[in-house]
Each structure stands twice: as structure tokens, then as C-alpha cells.
Scaffold this active site. Structure first.
Site, mmCIF file in Angstrom:
data_model
loop_
_atom_site.group_PDB
_atom_site.id
_atom_site.type_symbol
_atom_site.label_atom_id
_atom_site.label_comp_id
_atom_site.label_asym_id
_atom_site.label_seq_id
_atom_site.Cartn_x
_atom_site.Cartn_y
_atom_site.Cartn_z
ATOM 1 N N LEU A 138 0.882 -1.171 0.000
ATOM 2 C CA LEU A 138 0.000 0.000 0.000
ATOM 3 C C LEU A 138 0.917 1.217 0.000
ATOM 4 O O LEU A 138 1.832 1.302 0.847
ATOM 5 C CB LEU A 138 -0.856 -0.027 1.260
ATOM 6 C CG LEU A 138 -1.817 1.147 1.513
ATOM 7 C CD1 LEU A 138 -2.968 0.694 2.413
ATOM 8 C CD2 LEU A 138 -1.118 2.335 2.181
ATOM 9 N N ASP A 154 -3.826 0.595 -11.973
ATOM 10 C CA ASP A 154 -2.477 1.149 -11.747
ATOM 11 C C ASP A 154 -1.759 1.344 -13.068
ATOM 12 O O ASP A 154 -1.094 2.348 -13.289
ATOM 13 C CB ASP A 154 -1.668 0.263 -10.791
ATOM 14 C CG ASP A 154 -1.534 -1.164 -11.269
ATOM 15 O OD1 ASP A 154 -2.224 -1.556 -12.244
ATOM 16 O OD2 ASP A 154 -0.719 -1.899 -10.678
HETATM 17 C C1 LIG Z 1 -0.928 -6.491 -13.828
HETATM 18 C C2 LIG Z 1 -1.205 -6.114 -12.393
HETATM 19 C C3 LIG Z 1 -1.393 -7.339 -11.520
HETATM 20 C C4 LIG Z 1 -0.024 -5.306 -11.852
HETATM 21 O O1 LIG Z 1 -0.313 -5.006 -10.509
HETATM 22 P P1 LIG Z 1 0.860 -4.725 -9.426
HETATM 23 O O2 LIG Z 1 2.059 -5.505 -9.868
HETATM 24 O O3 LIG Z 1 1.102 -3.241 -9.492
HETATM 25 O O4 LIG Z 1 0.311 -5.153 -8.116
HETATM 26 C C5 LIG Z 1 -2.460 -5.202 -12.314
HETATM 27 O O5 LIG Z 1 -2.309 -4.129 -13.208
HETATM 28 C C6 LIG Z 1 -3.731 -5.952 -12.644
HETATM 29 O O6 LIG Z 1 -4.310 -6.594 -11.800
HETATM 30 N N1 LIG Z 1 -4.179 -5.844 -13.946
HETATM 31 C C7 LIG Z 1 -5.402 -6.468 -14.373
HETATM 32 C C8 LIG Z 1 -5.158 -7.292 -15.609
HETATM 33 C C9 LIG Z 1 -4.710 -6.464 -16.822
HETATM 34 O O7 LIG Z 1 -4.141 -5.360 -16.634
HETATM 35 O O8 LIG Z 1 -4.934 -6.914 -17.974
HETATM 36 K K LIG Z 2 2.095 -1.118 -8.919
#
Ligand SMILES: CC(C)(COP(=O)(O)O)[C@@H](O)C(=O)NCCC(=O)O
Ligand SMILES: [K+]
Ligand SMILES: Nc1ncnc2c1ncn2[C@@H]1O[C@H](COP(=O)(O)OP(=O)(O)O)[C@@H](O)[C@H]1O
Length: 242
Positions: A11, A102
């Protein structure tokens, strides 16, 4: 303003004053209990007395509901960002029901109509996104260093390392080095390959492991740890204007 970034591992929060200067910020592993971690921060947040809380979360509805319940106790207005593939600042070819908030906000924090950009998030997963003059072309997702190490650990009988540093991509002569250098090479190699295929894209990196990874990338890289924060500020600033 208080900005929250709920990632899969940590977080992050930033507190900004009314001219957008960062007054305080921190990053803490939430151990899949972000609402409980937030509970411990509420008195600090109350002391800051922000007038609004903007939130990026990739933790899914269940955890987001728990986070909402905790934040409701503060009596400060808050809003979770939802991805908008038709946003005026950046159009996206990506499925906007699926694109991680994000990733989208990191791009929103960097997007520039005059540029071709490769935005790389180095968090729990590594994400690479390509933006051509403020149009998101799409991108890539793959496991980052700790997830890769855990998968080797659980997927093999003889690899039992649990610590070690990711500080070199030269060949290893012990299991521990071969694993750590192999993992780092897989990430650095992917980034070098993408930036080689898109030579006129500026490479911007953000996230907890950006500094570790960037030093092995063989192209100039811009490190920006404020990218998601900038995306949140642009998003809510823009929604106020319209
Ligand atoms: C790819 C991620 C897991 C990266 O999240 P993080 O590494 O910042 O925790 C996140 O952007 C997410 O859950 N995306 C959803 C699936 C996609 O972007 O297609
Ligand atoms: K991130
Ligand atoms: N198992 C782990 N042990 C120690 N540090 C970890 C572990 N997993 C992730 N981290 C650290 O946590 C940070 C995750 O980066 P961050 O951008 O906050 O990810 P996310 O947005 O996915 O939560 C990185 O600095 C990484 O080194």
C-alpha cells in the site's frame, strides 16, 4: 489531498498540499490485509485532514469493500478510480474492463501527445505498456522477481533458495546465483527486447523494483516513482474541470 495506491504487495500513500507538493508518503507491505493496515493509519490521516482521498486499487471488489468501510470512518470524501478507455487524455485499445487501474494511471501520469512512450511498472508483476502519441496500443504482463523465485521454489525439487540479491545479470556458478541472475535477465531481457523493437519510444520505469531493474537495461531509462501519483492527480483534476 490523500492519494492511495493499493498494489498486490504494498500500500503506497502520498499526502499533498493544496499546490500539489508532497507533504508525506510511505509504502508498506499490506500482507493481503490492506483494510487492517489502513486502520492503523487512520489517526495519521485524520491529523493530515485531507479534503479528499483518491484511490487506485488492483485488489478486487472484496478487499476494496473492506477498504471503503475503513475509509468511511474518516468522514472524508473518497473515490476509487475506474479505467476509461475513451478518456480525453489518452485513448486505449485495451479492454477497459480488464486493464489494471495502476497501469492506466501510470500511463495517465506520463502521457504526452508529442511522444511515443514505453511505460514499465515494476511491482508484483512487471507491466510494459506502449503509448503512441497519447494512444495506448496495449502491453505485456509477467511475473516480477519474487513471484518468479517463488515459482522456481515451488515448481522444482532441488531449488530451495529463499534469499539472495538481484544485482547482476552475469552467468552464475552456484544455484543461488544462477536463479537470481536468470530471473533478473528474464526481466531485463524482455525490456531490452521491447525497447529494441520500439527504438523511438522513451522508456519510463516506475514501481518498487524499478531502480534495481533499470540499471541493467541497455537503453536510457527515466525513473519516475511519482508516476501513479501524477496519474491520480491528473485524473481527479480533469474530472473536476469537466
Ligand atoms: C498487472 C497487475 C497485476 C499489476 O499489478 P501490481 O504488480 O502493481 O500489483 C495489475 O495491473 C492488474 O491486476 N491488472 C489487471 C489485468 C490487466 O491489466 O490486464
Ligand atoms: K504497482
Ligand atoms: N516477497 C518479498 N519480499 C521482499 N520484498 C518484496 C517481496 N515481494 C515484493 N517485494 C518488494 O515490494 C515492492 C513491490 O513493489 P510495488 O511497486 O509496491 O508493488 P505493487 O504495486 O505490486 O504492490 C518491491 O520493492 C519488491 O522488492
Amino acid at each position: 489531498m490523500l492519494w492511495l495506491d493499493l498494489g498486490n504487495t504494498r500500500l503506497k500513500y502520498w499526502l499533498t498540499d493544496d499546490i500539489g507538493q508532497i507533504v508525506a508518503h510511505d509504502a508498506k507491505q499490506h500482507l493481503q490485509a490492506p483494510a487492517e493496515l489502513l486502520m492503523g493509519l487512520t489517526d495519521r490521516f485524520e491529523r493530515y485532514a485531507p479534503d479528499f482521498i483518491g484511490i487506485s486499487s488492483v485488489l478486487g471488489d472484496d478487499l476494496n469493500v473492506k477498504v471503503s468501510e475503513t475509509l468511511s470512518r474518516l468522514n472524508i470524501p473518497f473515490e476509487f478510480v475506474h479505467v476509461d478507455a475513451a478518456h480525453p487524455l489518452m485513448k486505449s485499445a485495451y479492454n477497459d474492463d480488464q486493464l489494471g487501474c495502476d497501469r492506466w494511471l501510470q500511463m495517465l501520469g506520463a502521457v504526452d501527445k508529442k511522444k511515443r512512450q514505453c511505460v514499465i511498472g515494476c511491482g508484483t508483476a512487471v507491466t510494459i505498456d506502449l503509448i503512441n502519441h497519447a494512444e495506448h496500443l496495449g502491453g505485456y504482463i509477467f511475473p516480477s522477481i519474487y513471484l518468479q523465485r517463488e515459482s522456481l521454489f515451488s515448481g522444482t525439487k532441488q531449488i530451495t533458495i529463499s534469499n539472495g540479491t538481484f544485482d547482476s545479470v552475469s552467468q552464475g556458478t552456484t544455484t543461488q546465483d544462477a536463479v537470481h541472475r536468470g530471473i533478473l535477465l528474464s526481466i531485463v531481457g524482455a525490456i531490452n527486447e521491447i525497447s529494441h523493437r520500439h527504438p523511438n519510444f522513451e522508456v519510463i520505469m516506475t514501481g518498487g523494483d524499478a531502480a534495481i531493474i533499470a540499471q541493467h537495461v541497455n537503453r536510457p531509462v527515466r525513473l519516475r516513482d511519482d508516476l501513479l501519483l501524477n496519474g491520480l492527480a491528473r485524473y481527479f483534476d480533469h474530472s473536476k474541470q469537466t
